[in-house]
Design a protein around this motif. Sequence first.
Motif, PDB file in Angstrom:
ATOM      1  N   UNK A  85     -41.691   7.430  13.108  1.00  0.00           N
ATOM      2  CA  UNK A  85     -42.680   6.478  13.592  1.00  0.00           C
ATOM      3  C   UNK A  85     -42.193   5.817  14.869  1.00  0.00           C
ATOM      4  N   UNK A  86     -43.157   5.310  15.640  1.00  0.00           N
ATOM      5  CA  UNK A  86     -42.842   4.748  16.955  1.00  0.00           C
ATOM      6  C   UNK A  86     -41.736   3.695  16.906  1.00  0.00           C
ATOM      7  N   UNK A  87     -41.827   2.781  15.940  1.00  0.00           N
ATOM      8  CA  UNK A  87     -40.849   1.687  15.933  1.00  0.00           C
ATOM      9  C   UNK A  87     -39.477   2.184  15.493  1.00  0.00           C
ATOM     10  N   UNK A  88     -39.429   3.291  14.749  1.00  0.00           N
ATOM     11  CA  UNK A  88     -38.153   3.845  14.304  1.00  0.00           C
ATOM     12  C   UNK A  88     -37.595   4.792  15.362  1.00  0.00           C
ATOM     13  N   UNK A  89     -38.482   5.528  16.032  1.00  0.00           N
ATOM     14  CA  UNK A  89     -38.052   6.460  17.072  1.00  0.00           C
ATOM     15  C   UNK A  89     -37.220   5.756  18.140  1.00  0.00           C
ATOM     16  N   UNK A 110     -35.532   3.044  17.881  1.00  0.00           N
ATOM     17  CA  UNK A 110     -34.232   2.626  17.320  1.00  0.00           C
ATOM     18  C   UNK A 110     -33.232   3.781  17.356  1.00  0.00           C
ATOM     19  N   UNK A 137     -48.320   3.224  11.498  1.00  0.00           N
ATOM     20  CA  UNK A 137     -47.246   4.174  11.246  1.00  0.00           C
ATOM     21  C   UNK A 137     -47.545   4.963   9.980  1.00  0.00           C
ATOM     22  N   UNK A 160     -42.598  -0.541  21.562  1.00  0.00           N
ATOM     23  CA  UNK A 160     -41.763   0.589  21.158  1.00  0.00           C
ATOM     24  C   UNK A 160     -42.065   1.855  21.941  1.00  0.00           C
ATOM     25  N   UNK A 174     -34.122  -2.341  20.524  1.00  0.00           N
ATOM     26  CA  UNK A 174     -35.369  -1.921  19.869  1.00  0.00           C
ATOM     27  C   UNK A 174     -36.196  -3.137  19.464  1.00  0.00           C
TER      28      UNK A 174
END
Lengths: 332, 349
Positions: free
Chosen positions: A199-203, A205, B66, B273, B286
């Motif tokens: 997912x975008x927020x994990x990518x 990171x 997500x 992000x 992040x």
Amino acid sequence: MTTETLEQRPAAATTPLVSVRDMTVKFVSKEATVHAVNGVSFSLDPGEVLVILGESGSGKSVSLRALMRLLPARKTVIGGSITVAGQDVLAMDERQLEDLRGGQVAMIFQEPMTALDPVFTIGTQIAETIIRHEGVSRAAADARALELLELVQIPSAKRRLSNYPHELSGGLRQRAMIAIALACRPKLLLADEPTTALDATVQIQILLLLRKLQQELGMGVIFVTHDLGVAGEIADRVAVMYAGRFVEEGPVSEVMLRPLHPYTQGLMGSTVHAGLRGTRLAAIPGAPPNLARLPEGCAFAPRCASVEEACRVAVPDERRPIPIHMARCIRV
Amino acid sequence: MDASEVQTADPRDRGGPAQPLLIVRDLKRHFPIKGGLLNRAVGTVQAVDGVSFSVMKGETLGIVGESGCGKSTTARLLMRLIEPDSGEVIFDGEPVGPGGMALSEMRRQIQMVFQDSYASLNPRLPIEDSIAFAPTVHGVPKAKARARARDLLAAVGLAPEQFARRYPHELSGGQRQRVNIARALALEPRVIVLDEPVSALDKSVEAQVLNLLVDLKRDFHLTYVFISHDLNVVQFISDRVLVMYLGQVAEVGPVEDIYGAPRHPYTRALLASRPSMDPAKRMTEPPLTGDPPNPINPPSGCRFRTRCAFAEAVCAERVPVLAGLVPHDSHLAACHMAAAGSGHSRAPT
């Protein structure tokens, strides 16, 4: 390979970590011969990040796997020369390849669930790699496994050592796979779209983590992706691949901001980003060529808006308007 | 909206331009998790938990979030491919279900395009037969349905004389997705629900399909519900955007407001992000840490609070209401920081 060679720092920073000359990869079967990679040459310095950018079927993942000879031996014909950390990869026997893989060169994949063994805990899988390559005791390997999980910023690392892969979330699994890859302090990390399934927020990171680790550990990284944004975040140099060839290669700022090849320009134009609402996307017409039946000359010619007669005659040579920026296009 | 002028000319239009084409009210679906010796329910996944929205005639509503946020489940509940636990769907003023619009009629009016272009076509049928299949089931004579299938192939940019008799495996991913779009158009629907329609395509092909979707919407007077995880694609195609998080709506509003002035901290993090295309503007930190939590046991109160930098005691105690800043606001967010008098220190007074 023994522990001593692993501990050796690169003697001279001037010798490239990876040197690939005229690499070709063919998949041969009764029905057809697929020309996946058609003459790729590049070198990578220690501590450098090369991003290979390309669409599906461009040969980017095959090129990466060829560096470790991870392709089915019976069906694959690899030509040219591949040197990694001073060793001729194409001349290695199985035993030497096993030493290379996971030792000096490690690889991370798009889908950690298939790359990790579902019946062993994360801790066991990391320790096993260290014992295999460095011959240390189980206790020492376990201690290093814990260090590694902390290095990849897995929260409550000690508890996570005894987790099985299915007990972790997607982001943590990807971190665990990175930890295994880093277990033997590789000089070269090969990354095959490791953030694509996230997912975008994990990518973001994972990208920032890889960039940080690469800088701290001084690893060379070859990172394969189809995502221009990923290249923008992590690359030192970018190579754009089309139909098994590098059609453009240069420092990230040059390639991203001043693309030379019409394919790279088309890729930038067709990538949706902010501010394009209400406009017509500059799509590249058509689809990439069939690798079993490549056209004569420039493989991009059938889709190129500024195609000339000469494009269809021979594969364009490398041209360099400035020494560090290459494109294979006769109009450059 | 100029699209509404076109819509009033549509003989199928009943409610007029001000009547939303789709109203979804408090849609809910929890999936039980079976386990243990007797295969009893040991927990529930709150896949979609009270989702409400409306779609105006001729507009494109983008749904982003997500994986596991419930966006695809919402689409399937809307189509009744999955039966909702509760909630209602109102199509052009008429409730769908017993006493109202029949399910078969609703499915004729709303068509769907899926992410996997290969799995959604019959591998044993030439593509023109796949496209003509649904109209023949609905009583259109075979020859007429086939002629229309060829027209639709032309409309999606596939020359019928070249492609009509081909099988799905003979086409590229982009071409197959064009066939799926043509098939969705075959019943002359008013709404198309597109579930990640370009996510499996290469960038150069993605742009072609997006351009096609824009053209078809104009030519066939369509209304889109466009589901994607790709924020850039959603920004390009949508008039309004709905952001989902763990089965609930976090924020909804006009595309300029969501991208220009997001109110929910999750929307802000999601937007931040996106990797930049400019190597000179690299990110250093992040925007969010950790993964989205498990939808089996979502956090109490605000479901985003476990990853939110601004979480306070009130966020764990009370569920934030999806609301605007002013009466009749078109931009709504479910965050205590956007609700006056919520007890959050950053709330407007």
